[in-house]
Write an enzyme that holds these catalytic residues in place. Structure first.
Site, PDB file in Angstrom:
ATOM      1  N   CYS A 253      -4.334  -6.558  -8.382  1.00 14.70           N
ATOM      2  CA  CYS A 253      -4.640  -6.133  -7.009  1.00 14.70           C
ATOM      3  C   CYS A 253      -5.996  -6.668  -6.552  1.00 14.70           C
ATOM      4  O   CYS A 253      -6.375  -6.491  -5.396  1.00 14.70           O
ATOM      5  CB  CYS A 253      -4.626  -4.611  -6.918  1.00 14.70           C
ATOM      6  SG  CYS A 253      -3.143  -3.900  -7.642  1.00 14.70           S
TER       7      CYS A 253
ATOM      8  N   SER B 200      -2.124   4.829  -1.460  1.00 14.01           N
ATOM      9  CA  SER B 200      -2.024   3.826  -0.396  1.00 14.01           C
ATOM     10  C   SER B 200      -0.593   3.314  -0.323  1.00 14.01           C
ATOM     11  O   SER B 200       0.093   3.240  -1.333  1.00 14.01           O
ATOM     12  CB  SER B 200      -2.972   2.667  -0.681  1.00 14.01           C
ATOM     13  OG  SER B 200      -2.668   2.093  -1.939  1.00 14.01           O
TER      14      SER B 200
ATOM     15  N   LYS C 109      -5.566   2.871   2.119  1.00 14.69           N
ATOM     16  CA  LYS C 109      -4.762   4.048   2.454  1.00 14.69           C
ATOM     17  C   LYS C 109      -4.147   3.950   3.836  1.00 14.69           C
ATOM     18  O   LYS C 109      -2.987   4.318   4.036  1.00 14.69           O
ATOM     19  CB  LYS C 109      -5.661   5.295   2.366  1.00 14.69           C
ATOM     20  CG  LYS C 109      -4.956   6.597   2.700  1.00 14.69           C
ATOM     21  CD  LYS C 109      -4.000   6.976   1.602  1.00 14.69           C
ATOM     22  CE  LYS C 109      -3.016   8.040   2.022  1.00 14.69           C
ATOM     23  NZ  LYS C 109      -1.883   7.470   2.772  1.00 14.69           N
TER      24      LYS C 109
ATOM     25  N   HIS D 225      -1.701  -1.647   1.509  1.00 15.38           N
ATOM     26  CA  HIS D 225      -2.167  -2.340   0.312  1.00 15.38           C
ATOM     27  C   HIS D 225      -1.139  -3.380  -0.152  1.00 15.38           C
ATOM     28  O   HIS D 225      -0.424  -3.180  -1.123  1.00 15.38           O
ATOM     29  CB  HIS D 225      -2.430  -1.295  -0.778  1.00 15.38           C
ATOM     30  CG  HIS D 225      -3.008  -1.832  -2.044  1.00 15.38           C
ATOM     31  ND1 HIS D 225      -3.750  -2.998  -2.104  1.00 15.38           N
ATOM     32  CD2 HIS D 225      -2.969  -1.349  -3.324  1.00 15.38           C
ATOM     33  CE1 HIS D 225      -4.123  -3.215  -3.362  1.00 15.38           C
ATOM     34  NE2 HIS D 225      -3.660  -2.236  -4.122  1.00 15.38           N
TER      35      HIS D 225
END
Lengths: 384, 384
Positions: A83, A207, A328, A332
């Site tokens: 990520c 998220s 959030k 994401h």
């Protein structure tokens, strides 16, 4: 080492883009960044992406996207740090320009997550964790974060409901970001009553996934000619790692890679905590907001939730975070997130973030996390 | 821009390493490179890898491998450009040092391919091609190369058997490389009678898969103190792309990204063809040797096979290639291959390649290809 400026930004909305492929999303963000900079090409392209191989059966994105945007021949490759891929690609692009190897670099973060079955996406996300010691034992990525949050609540004595301000703030800011995935204000009551996902993480701690792409154009500062827009310089950039498996860390509640990369970035930029006007942090889960604030020095160890409860994290607060909605609220799309953060920081530094503009913002920080804290990359940007 | 030197090299044999995981292979090569350089750490780690997410369910290799080698905290990330991932990671590491961002970089290429079912590996390799327009139509990676070879034979009038010297030379050189996958000399007759894979590509046109890792340690040239070994400098580095799908290229028989990246590298290094003492090219299939030689200027268009038939490619020839076995003989653990090529070039430039040593070698070239020509990265190294 040459100083580097960001002269163009672009992004797609984070959404379920069923009508757009990975390369189309990337192209849309790239064209927007080029248009914003008033240019029509660049020498190299660095792509932040995590899951295209697994979910889209497509690697080698360099050749794919450079051809799609009509610039075949350019240097192009993908950088992956789970990520944290977006910021990793940005940092690779930054070094390419600062080294003098190339004079203009496009960085695009892109991810397509919603066309797969949820179980496939969950499995793909689990590749960010330790395959042998975490994923193979049945730990999904949210489950890992749930264990960390549970331990935090137990260790420091906070209640789950004390984490609500992080989600409320993110949703409130996302309301004004047209590219955000969620446009829905939430209350403490909503947070308290949200559906449980993996105790103690509920739906409003987590998220949302999404498809999306964000892009920037980098050039040496001394190559910035008449541009008409506020020039934004990269004054700090650092990347650090920690053990990928939570159980291998000295302290599972301390993001040592965040501390390390933030400290390096502060030193490089020659700034202190008090100089940071806003902080786009990696709130994949509300617990991560707390751990980031603590590791970067904005809150004392074990006191992170207080920053939310005291209102320090809002646009008018001492250290505004997730000013465009964060992970959030904006969403994401994992490999794209790090570039979205940079784009949003540039919007703030240009004064283009109304009505969630941080008044007089001159210096902003972004922090992108790969895995549950394994790879953490911090950037500090300044309106020049 | 700082000049960069390679002061340490390491590699594992290319083999079926059923007893070693991805991180163990990477660690073995890294420790060998550090030992070779007389050092015990580095500031950053760049990992070349293509398929760990698909075949090992493991991304985020930065955190995984830096922790495994006992250096948690260091900067670490993965760079991916399909089978060109190794050289892409090397180039990213090179820019990190030349930019001044970091003072010592480990680059490791690692791939684990043989623990999966062959059909899984074939599917994973196909992610190097265009998922929508090639793979989804049933074209495997060898099938794509077969179409190119077929077209080459048809266009220029060569016979398949004219390609034998490339495989014979690679196998002959691999015989003396203890890390090679294949230790078996072959003859023209063996080549002619080999089992067909995808017409006209037979078993002896194709490089074998394998598990393996190779690593190098990079530092600024001015930081090289007493070392005891021949210092090898990177004097040329360039990366270029072409359309990922063969049908989108102007000429499917011309590797424009090889031409472009080689030309850039020659210019950067200030050398001409006649200065290159040997060339570690990307002979994933024998047709690729021919196309690389032509695109880089070592053979005229359509005349590549002649370089083999005339003996120019052997250790004593005008332009020795695949001096340690190449992809055909040493093996092709895809994301690792580009770093193996660099390691082998350093062996030549140090004079450590007996009995396949190219006498008096001072300047060597490596070229790593991602996909069927989509991403091509060229490096030129010099014994300082």
């Amino acid at each position: 080492m040459r100083e580097v400026a960001i002269i163009g930004i672009g992004q797609t909305p984070v959404d379920e883009h069923w009508d757009k492929s990975l390369k189309e999303l990337a192209g849309e963000a790239i064209f927007a960044a080029l248009h914003d900079a008033g240019r029509n090409s660049a020498e190299a392209l660095f792509i932040g992406n995590m899951m295209s191989g697994i979910l889209s059966k497509q690697e080698n994105l360099g050749g794919l996207i450079s051809d799609w945007i009509g610039l075949p021949g350019m240097e192009a490759e993908k950088v992956e740090a789970a990520c944290g891929s977006g910021a990793a690609a940005f940092r690779a692009g930054l070094m390419a320009v600062s080294s003098g190897e190339v004079d203009s670099v496009l960085v695009v973060g892109v991810e397509k997550m919603t066309e797969s079955l949820p179980v496939e996406t969950t499995e793909a996300l689990a590749t960010a964790a330790d395959a042998d010691y975490e994923s193979a034992q049945g730990l999904s990525f949210v489950a890992i974060n749930a264990l960390v949050m549970q331990l935090y609540l137990h260790t420091y004595g906070w209640k789950h409901t004390d984490f609500a301000p992080f989600s409320i703030n993110a949703h409130a800011n996302a309301l004004h970001n047209p590219n955000a995935r969620l446009h829905e204000a939430i209350t403490q009551k909503d947070y308290n009553n949200a559906r449980m996902i993996a105790e103690p993480i509920n739906l409003l701690d987590a998220s949302p996934t999404g498809d999306g792409a964000a892009a920037v154009l980098l050039v040496p500062v001394d190559a910035v000619s008449v541009h008409g827009k506020q020039v934004v310089k990269v004054i700090g950039s650092a990347s650090a790692t920690d053990a990928i498996a939570i159980h291998s860390r000295k302290d599972p509640l301390w993001l040592s890679a965040a501390e390390r990369s933030a400290k390096k970035a502060y030193d490089q930029a020659g700034v202190g905590l008090e100089d940071i006007d806003f902080f786009e942090l990696h709130d994949a889960f509300s617990i991560m907001s707390v751990l980031s604030l603590e590791a970067c020095g904005f809150a004392e160890r074990g006191h992170g939730p207080k920053a939310g409860l005291d209102g320090h994290i809002t646009i008018q607060g001492k250290i505004p975070i997730t000013t465009r909605g964060g992970l959030k609220g904006r969403g994401h799309p994992v490999g794209a997130t790090g570039v979205y953060q940079i784009v949003e920081a540039v919007q703030q530094l240009r004064g283009e973030a109304s009505p969630t503009q941080v008044e007089g913002a001159r210096i902003g920080m972004t922090q992108n996390i790969g895995g549950s804290g394994a790879t953490i990359i911090t950037h500090i940007l300044k309106a020049d």
